[in-house]
Design an enzyme around this catalytic site. Sequence first.
Site, PDB file in Angstrom:
ATOM      1  N   ASN A  14       0.832  -1.205   0.000  1.00 37.31           N
ATOM      2  CA  ASN A  14       0.000   0.000   0.000  1.00 37.31           C
ATOM      3  C   ASN A  14       0.866   1.254   0.000  1.00 37.31           C
ATOM      4  OD1 ASN A  14      -2.905  -0.338  -0.101  1.00 37.31           O
ATOM      5  ND2 ASN A  14      -2.723  -1.517   1.787  1.00 37.31           N
ATOM      6  N   ASN A 111      -6.162   5.269   8.422  1.00 38.61           N
ATOM      7  CA  ASN A 111      -5.881   3.843   8.323  1.00 38.61           C
ATOM      8  C   ASN A 111      -6.707   3.259   7.184  1.00 38.61           C
ATOM      9  OD1 ASN A 111      -4.869   1.240   9.236  1.00 38.61           O
ATOM     10  ND2 ASN A 111      -6.921   0.853  10.028  1.00 38.61           N
ATOM     11  N   HIS A 113      -8.637  -0.435   6.185  1.00 37.66           N
ATOM     12  CA  HIS A 113      -9.085  -1.687   6.798  1.00 37.66           C
ATOM     13  C   HIS A 113      -9.787  -2.538   5.741  1.00 37.66           C
ATOM     14  CE1 HIS A 113     -10.350  -4.366  10.002  1.00 37.66           C
ATOM     15  NE2 HIS A 113     -11.558  -4.368   9.469  1.00 37.66           N
TER      16      HIS A 113
END
Length: 201
Positions: A14, A111, A113
């Site tokens: 990522n 973040n 997820h």
Amino acid sequence: MKNIVILISGGGSNMAAIVRAAGSGRWAERFGARIAAVISNQPTAGGLSLAATNGIATVAVDHKAFAVRDEFDAALAAAIDVHAPALVVLAGFMRILTPGFVAHFDGRLINIHPSLLPAFPGLRTHQRAIDAGCQVAGVTVHHVTTELDHGPILAQAAVPVLHGDTAATLAERVLAQEHRLYPLAIERWLEIEATASPESA
């Protein structure tokens, strides 16, 4: 310059997608933003070498060197603060952060997820989605709060659960969407910031 600091624990796929997007999307020219550093709690994380080959500063803060979580988080925060970040990006960073750390970077900590939150926070998201009979899984980019995987949502992408899917096959397709969605969510955040404060872009 708006500095972005990325936290990783492993290979940094990522992170690599974000770095590519920063270059191809000309974030420096358009938003005055750059990837200032990549930091890992694992000194041998492959993503550190990848970042270094892209000319990005790298730091390892080994969590095993600290007796308690608060001490590690304090050291991690200090390493991040060196770069005066506008945004701190968790990209496969496999540590639960203390409330003090989250508060320190309030509004600047995001973040990704691998589920459509609020469904399936925590671990084993793909198997849990399959076991629940879900026809759709997905990925969420969100602000980090003290409650695990429960911050305000910035972006989501749906991924169909196919007949015969295993956790591994579903995870592979979800990861492809992570690589697409995370850079887009960060770019959108930068656009909003630039609009709010054009003089700082």
